[in-house]
Design a protein around this motif. Structure first.
Motif, PDB file in Angstrom:
ATOM      1  N   GLN A 121      39.424  36.765  55.841  1.00  0.00           N
ATOM      2  CA  GLN A 121      39.561  36.423  54.425  1.00  0.00           C
ATOM      3  C   GLN A 121      39.061  37.556  53.533  1.00  0.00           C
ATOM      4  O   GLN A 121      38.846  37.355  52.344  1.00  0.00           O
ATOM      5  CB  GLN A 121      38.823  35.119  54.110  1.00  0.00           C
ATOM      6  N   ILE A 122      38.892  38.720  54.108  1.00  0.00           N
ATOM      7  CA  ILE A 122      38.495  39.908  53.347  1.00  0.00           C
ATOM      8  C   ILE A 122      39.680  40.867  53.361  1.00  0.00           C
ATOM      9  O   ILE A 122      40.154  41.271  54.426  1.00  0.00           O
ATOM     10  CB  ILE A 122      37.246  40.565  53.958  1.00  0.00           C
ATOM     11  N   ASN A 123      40.167  41.187  52.182  1.00  0.00           N
ATOM     12  CA  ASN A 123      41.384  41.968  52.062  1.00  0.00           C
ATOM     13  C   ASN A 123      41.173  43.085  51.029  1.00  0.00           C
ATOM     14  O   ASN A 123      40.779  42.788  49.897  1.00  0.00           O
ATOM     15  CB  ASN A 123      42.541  41.055  51.628  1.00  0.00           C
ATOM     16  N   PRO A 124      41.373  44.338  51.428  1.00  0.00           N
ATOM     17  CA  PRO A 124      41.819  44.821  52.734  1.00  0.00           C
ATOM     18  C   PRO A 124      40.708  44.716  53.774  1.00  0.00           C
ATOM     19  O   PRO A 124      39.558  44.430  53.430  1.00  0.00           O
ATOM     20  CB  PRO A 124      42.182  46.279  52.456  1.00  0.00           C
TER      21      PRO A 124
ATOM     22  N   SER B 236      41.344  34.712  48.363  1.00  0.00           N
ATOM     23  CA  SER B 236      41.813  33.333  48.463  1.00  0.00           C
ATOM     24  C   SER B 236      42.276  33.029  49.887  1.00  0.00           C
ATOM     25  O   SER B 236      42.572  33.945  50.672  1.00  0.00           O
ATOM     26  CB  SER B 236      42.965  33.090  47.495  1.00  0.00           C
ATOM     27  N   PHE B 237      42.361  31.749  50.215  1.00  0.00           N
ATOM     28  CA  PHE B 237      42.826  31.370  51.548  1.00  0.00           C
ATOM     29  C   PHE B 237      44.264  31.838  51.772  1.00  0.00           C
ATOM     30  O   PHE B 237      44.641  32.236  52.871  1.00  0.00           O
ATOM     31  CB  PHE B 237      42.721  29.848  51.730  1.00  0.00           C
ATOM     32  N   GLN B 238      45.080  31.780  50.731  1.00  0.00           N
ATOM     33  CA  GLN B 238      46.468  32.186  50.862  1.00  0.00           C
ATOM     34  C   GLN B 238      46.609  33.685  51.068  1.00  0.00           C
ATOM     35  O   GLN B 238      47.652  34.158  51.527  1.00  0.00           O
ATOM     36  CB  GLN B 238      47.255  31.771  49.603  1.00  0.00           C
ATOM     37  N   ASP B 239      45.568  34.436  50.742  1.00  0.00           N
ATOM     38  CA  ASP B 239      45.622  35.891  50.825  1.00  0.00           C
ATOM     39  C   ASP B 239      44.993  36.410  52.115  1.00  0.00           C
ATOM     40  O   ASP B 239      44.711  37.604  52.240  1.00  0.00           O
ATOM     41  CB  ASP B 239      44.905  36.499  49.603  1.00  0.00           C
ATOM     42  N   ARG B 240      44.751  35.548  53.067  1.00  0.00           N
ATOM     43  CA  ARG B 240      44.230  35.992  54.349  1.00  0.00           C
ATOM     44  C   ARG B 240      45.180  37.027  54.967  1.00  0.00           C
ATOM     45  O   ARG B 240      46.392  36.948  54.820  1.00  0.00           O
ATOM     46  CB  ARG B 240      44.094  34.807  55.307  1.00  0.00           C
ATOM     47  N   ARG B 241      44.599  37.948  55.717  1.00  0.00           N
ATOM     48  CA  ARG B 241      45.420  39.002  56.296  1.00  0.00           C
ATOM     49  C   ARG B 241      46.376  38.477  57.373  1.00  0.00           C
ATOM     50  O   ARG B 241      47.472  39.002  57.548  1.00  0.00           O
ATOM     51  CB  ARG B 241      44.515  40.116  56.850  1.00  0.00           C
ATOM     52  N   ASP B 242      45.968  37.434  58.102  1.00  0.00           N
ATOM     53  CA  ASP B 242      46.862  36.850  59.102  1.00  0.00           C
ATOM     54  C   ASP B 242      48.078  36.212  58.424  1.00  0.00           C
ATOM     55  O   ASP B 242      49.205  36.329  58.908  1.00  0.00           O
ATOM     56  CB  ASP B 242      46.108  35.801  59.929  1.00  0.00           C
TER      57      ASP B 242
ATOM     58  N   THR C 151      45.868  37.237  64.876  1.00  0.00           N
ATOM     59  CA  THR C 151      45.860  38.629  65.325  1.00  0.00           C
ATOM     60  C   THR C 151      44.884  39.487  64.531  1.00  0.00           C
ATOM     61  O   THR C 151      44.619  40.629  64.906  1.00  0.00           O
ATOM     62  CB  THR C 151      47.260  39.256  65.206  1.00  0.00           C
ATOM     63  N   THR C 152      44.348  38.967  63.446  1.00  0.00           N
ATOM     64  CA  THR C 152      43.415  39.736  62.625  1.00  0.00           C
ATOM     65  C   THR C 152      41.978  39.244  62.781  1.00  0.00           C
ATOM     66  O   THR C 152      41.127  39.518  61.940  1.00  0.00           O
ATOM     67  CB  THR C 152      43.836  39.669  61.142  1.00  0.00           C
ATOM     68  N   ASP C 153      41.673  38.519  63.836  1.00  0.00           N
ATOM     69  CA  ASP C 153      40.306  38.051  64.089  1.00  0.00           C
ATOM     70  C   ASP C 153      39.404  39.221  64.469  1.00  0.00           C
ATOM     71  O   ASP C 153      39.838  40.175  65.125  1.00  0.00           O
ATOM     72  CB  ASP C 153      40.290  37.038  65.239  1.00  0.00           C
ATOM     73  N   ILE C 154      38.140  39.118  64.102  1.00  0.00           N
ATOM     74  CA  ILE C 154      37.177  40.138  64.503  1.00  0.00           C
ATOM     75  C   ILE C 154      36.766  39.897  65.956  1.00  0.00           C
ATOM     76  O   ILE C 154      36.587  38.746  66.391  1.00  0.00           O
ATOM     77  CB  ILE C 154      35.926  40.118  63.585  1.00  0.00           C
ATOM     78  N   PRO C 155      36.638  40.936  66.772  1.00  0.00           N
ATOM     79  CA  PRO C 155      36.186  40.759  68.153  1.00  0.00           C
ATOM     80  C   PRO C 155      34.777  40.166  68.199  1.00  0.00           C
ATOM     81  O   PRO C 155      33.915  40.510  67.388  1.00  0.00           O
ATOM     82  CB  PRO C 155      36.211  42.184  68.721  1.00  0.00           C
ATOM     83  N   PHE C 156      34.544  39.292  69.154  1.00  0.00           N
ATOM     84  CA  PHE C 156      33.248  38.634  69.318  1.00  0.00           C
ATOM     85  C   PHE C 156      32.133  39.658  69.498  1.00  0.00           C
ATOM     86  O   PHE C 156      31.013  39.469  69.022  1.00  0.00           O
ATOM     87  CB  PHE C 156      33.327  37.692  70.522  1.00  0.00           C
TER      88      PHE C 156
ATOM     89  N   TRP D 254      43.635  25.552  48.909  1.00  0.00           N
ATOM     90  CA  TRP D 254      44.790  26.194  49.531  1.00  0.00           C
ATOM     91  C   TRP D 254      45.775  26.682  48.475  1.00  0.00           C
ATOM     92  O   TRP D 254      46.560  27.572  48.724  1.00  0.00           O
ATOM     93  CB  TRP D 254      45.503  25.208  50.448  1.00  0.00           C
ATOM     94  N   GLY D 255      45.756  26.056  47.309  1.00  0.00           N
ATOM     95  CA  GLY D 255      46.751  26.361  46.303  1.00  0.00           C
ATOM     96  C   GLY D 255      46.392  27.504  45.384  1.00  0.00           C
ATOM     97  O   GLY D 255      47.235  28.023  44.668  1.00  0.00           O
ATOM     98  N   ARG D 256      45.124  27.905  45.357  1.00  0.00           N
ATOM     99  CA  ARG D 256      44.715  29.008  44.490  1.00  0.00           C
ATOM    100  C   ARG D 256      45.399  30.297  44.934  1.00  0.00           C
ATOM    101  O   ARG D 256      45.527  30.580  46.124  1.00  0.00           O
ATOM    102  CB  ARG D 256      43.199  29.163  44.531  1.00  0.00           C
ATOM    103  N   THR D 257      45.842  31.077  43.986  1.00  0.00           N
ATOM    104  CA  THR D 257      46.661  32.247  44.314  1.00  0.00           C
ATOM    105  C   THR D 257      46.020  33.583  43.966  1.00  0.00           C
ATOM    106  O   THR D 257      46.568  34.627  44.307  1.00  0.00           O
ATOM    107  CB  THR D 257      48.016  32.165  43.582  1.00  0.00           C
ATOM    108  N   GLU D 258      44.874  33.585  43.265  1.00  0.00           N
ATOM    109  CA  GLU D 258      44.303  34.874  42.862  1.00  0.00           C
ATOM    110  C   GLU D 258      43.868  35.674  44.092  1.00  0.00           C
ATOM    111  O   GLU D 258      43.391  35.114  45.074  1.00  0.00           O
ATOM    112  CB  GLU D 258      43.108  34.680  41.915  1.00  0.00           C
ATOM    113  N   LYS D 259      44.088  36.967  44.016  1.00  0.00           N
ATOM    114  CA  LYS D 259      43.727  37.859  45.099  1.00  0.00           C
ATOM    115  C   LYS D 259      42.492  38.663  44.700  1.00  0.00           C
ATOM    116  O   LYS D 259      42.454  39.265  43.633  1.00  0.00           O
ATOM    117  CB  LYS D 259      44.891  38.800  45.422  1.00  0.00           C
ATOM    118  N   VAL D 260      41.495  38.647  45.559  1.00  0.00           N
ATOM    119  CA  VAL D 260      40.258  39.378  45.304  1.00  0.00           C
ATOM    120  C   VAL D 260      40.201  40.540  46.289  1.00  0.00           C
ATOM    121  O   VAL D 260      40.280  40.328  47.502  1.00  0.00           O
ATOM    122  CB  VAL D 260      39.025  38.475  45.475  1.00  0.00           C
ATOM    123  N   ARG D 261      40.082  41.723  45.793  1.00  0.00           N
ATOM    124  CA  ARG D 261      40.061  42.887  46.665  1.00  0.00           C
ATOM    125  C   ARG D 261      38.631  43.399  46.871  1.00  0.00           C
ATOM    126  O   ARG D 261      37.867  43.552  45.925  1.00  0.00           O
ATOM    127  CB  ARG D 261      40.926  44.011  46.059  1.00  0.00           C
ATOM    128  N   SER D 262      38.315  43.641  48.137  1.00  0.00           N
ATOM    129  CA  SER D 262      37.019  44.216  48.480  1.00  0.00           C
ATOM    130  C   SER D 262      37.106  45.731  48.429  1.00  0.00           C
ATOM    131  O   SER D 262      38.184  46.323  48.575  1.00  0.00           O
ATOM    132  CB  SER D 262      36.601  43.772  49.887  1.00  0.00           C
TER     133      SER D 262
END
Length: 402
Positions: free
Chosen positions: A236-239, A113-119, A283-288, A96-104
């Motif tokens: 957890q994929i950003n953007p 990272s978990f902290q960089d989730r779009r929600d 609010t950023t969940d993928i539809p089933f 939870w504490g890791r801060t690096e942002k990985v861009r797709s």
């Protein structure tokens, strides 16, 4: 079982204070393995009896044998795998504490990272407010990385878990039991410093976890593949990627799950899909609808999914496609939620069951929970929800079978 809607749950049940203390002591090398196993055995006996007394049909061990840090957090469900997979090297990094942002980028999906989730990005103030109720209590948990070839080293632990559950089931006359186990895709979310190849890592993890799945099913228990990666990884994929890019990423995880299940009877396999266990807006969940058909490619006899969450309760509509489920398979919808303290009324649960039964047939519906209840809501509320689930299933059975 004829003329009855069966009941179950997703796995994690509230730990006793003794069990939490034992997990913490074990992490600090402050308890003998003999004493630790003794506490687990006593706890499993009690939790199986409690499920039986309430009337749950498919019981489990509460995931009490899944060694954690002792933390009451939303990540503890997967920590047990750190003790069962070889090739891992512990770090002092808190997931939870890791801060690096990985861009797709298009065609190249990567988890950030978990902290960089779009929600979390969208509701940053709420997530950072300790009084908002968005996140529960948790301890920092260090994470390992894949540093060498992946192997399975959890034989003694899974054999202990299987033995304790089957012994308690026999003692209390319970006919059906299940045991949760992490999916290859979820386990492979740790940092890879060895394979440097997504498919190679997934294949290695799948081969290792096959041993755990086989130990569970060889005992006649249902193995539940906990695979939140199939749904909540989208956030957890950003953007945000295209649906097509995500589905390509997802297919590798689906194929890995089937590789791990090779030779295992699908009737003894339950797949659990969810959008994560945290108390957030989602609010950023993928539809089933975008992932359900790929999930159904996995060789499982039953499929567990969120169906009472405020973000996903409307998605019962995916089963209006009468051919989607296929013959000889069952759905295990969540009819009570882990994300609210309100205890669902049995009549509401019965209504939900009947709706699903009318779509896929009552013989193909097992009433369950959205996700695990342990560590997410108070113990009293968790057990009250399961009692309501059983009452609701009984009401639905009367409506459906007379």
């Amino acid at each position: 079982m004829a003329n009855k809607i069966l009941t179950t749950h997703v796995g994690s049940l509230p730990r006793t204070p003794e069990l939490l203390e034992a997990n913490t002591a074990r992490a600090n090398n402050a308890i003998s393995e003999e004493k630790f196993n003794e506490i687990i055995a006593q706890s499993v006996d009690k939790v199986v009896k409690k499920q039986h007394d309430i009337g749950i049909d498919q019981v489990n061990d509460g995931e009490y044998g899944h060694i954690t840090s002792g933390a009451i957090d939303y990540g503890a469900w997967w920590n047990y795998s750190f003790y069962r997979l070889g090739g891992l090297e512990m770090t002092d990094e808190d997931r939870w504490g890791r801060t690096e942002k990985v861009r797709s980028t298009p065609g190249n999906v990567k988890l950030t990272s978990f902290q960089d989730r779009r929600d979390r990005e969208k509701f940053q103030a709420a997530y950072e407010d300790p009084d908002s109720g968005v996140l529960g209590r948790r301890n920092k948990v260090a994470n390992p990385v894949f540093a060498g070839p992946v192997t399975y080293v959890g034989q003694d632990q899974v054999n202990r878990d299987v033995s304790l559950l089957t012994e308690a089931m026999k003692k209390y006359g319970v006919q059906q039991g299940f045991m949760a186990a992490i999916s290859p895709g979820s386990a492979a979310r740790l940092e890879d410093r060895h394979y440097h190849d997504d498919k190679a890592l997934l294949d290695a993890v799948a081969d290792a976890l096959h041993e755990e799945y086989k130990a569970i099913t060889d005992a006649g228990l249902i193995v539940q593949l906990d695979a939140p990666d199939l749904a909540e990884a989208w956030d957890q994929i950003n953007p945000e990627p295209t649906v097509e890019d995500f589905q390509a990423w997802l297919q590798l995880r689906v194929d890995a799950a089937n590789r791990a299940l090779e030779g295992i009877d699908p009737s003894l396999v339950r797949l659990h899909i969810c959008w994560g266990s945290w108390h957030g807006p989602h609010t950023t969940d993928i539809p089933f609808e975008h992932i359900v058909d790929q999930c159904l490619q996995i060789k499982a006899g039953s499929f567990s999914f969120e169906a009472s969450s405020p973000r996903h309760a409307h998605e019962w509509k995916v089963w209006q496609n009468k051919d989607r489920l296929g013959a000889g398979r069952q759905i295990v919808p969540g009819l009570v939620s882990h994300s609210t303290n309100a205890v669902e009324h049995p009549e509401l649960i019965a209504d939900r069951i009947v709706r699903f039964a009318e779509l896929v047939g009552p013989e193909n519906v097992i009433a369950s929970t959205d996700c695990g209840l342990g560590g997410r809501i108070h113990e009293q509320i968790a057990w009250a929800k399961l009692e309501s689930l059983v009452e609701g299933a009984a009401l639905a059975s009367k409506r459906l079978f007379g």
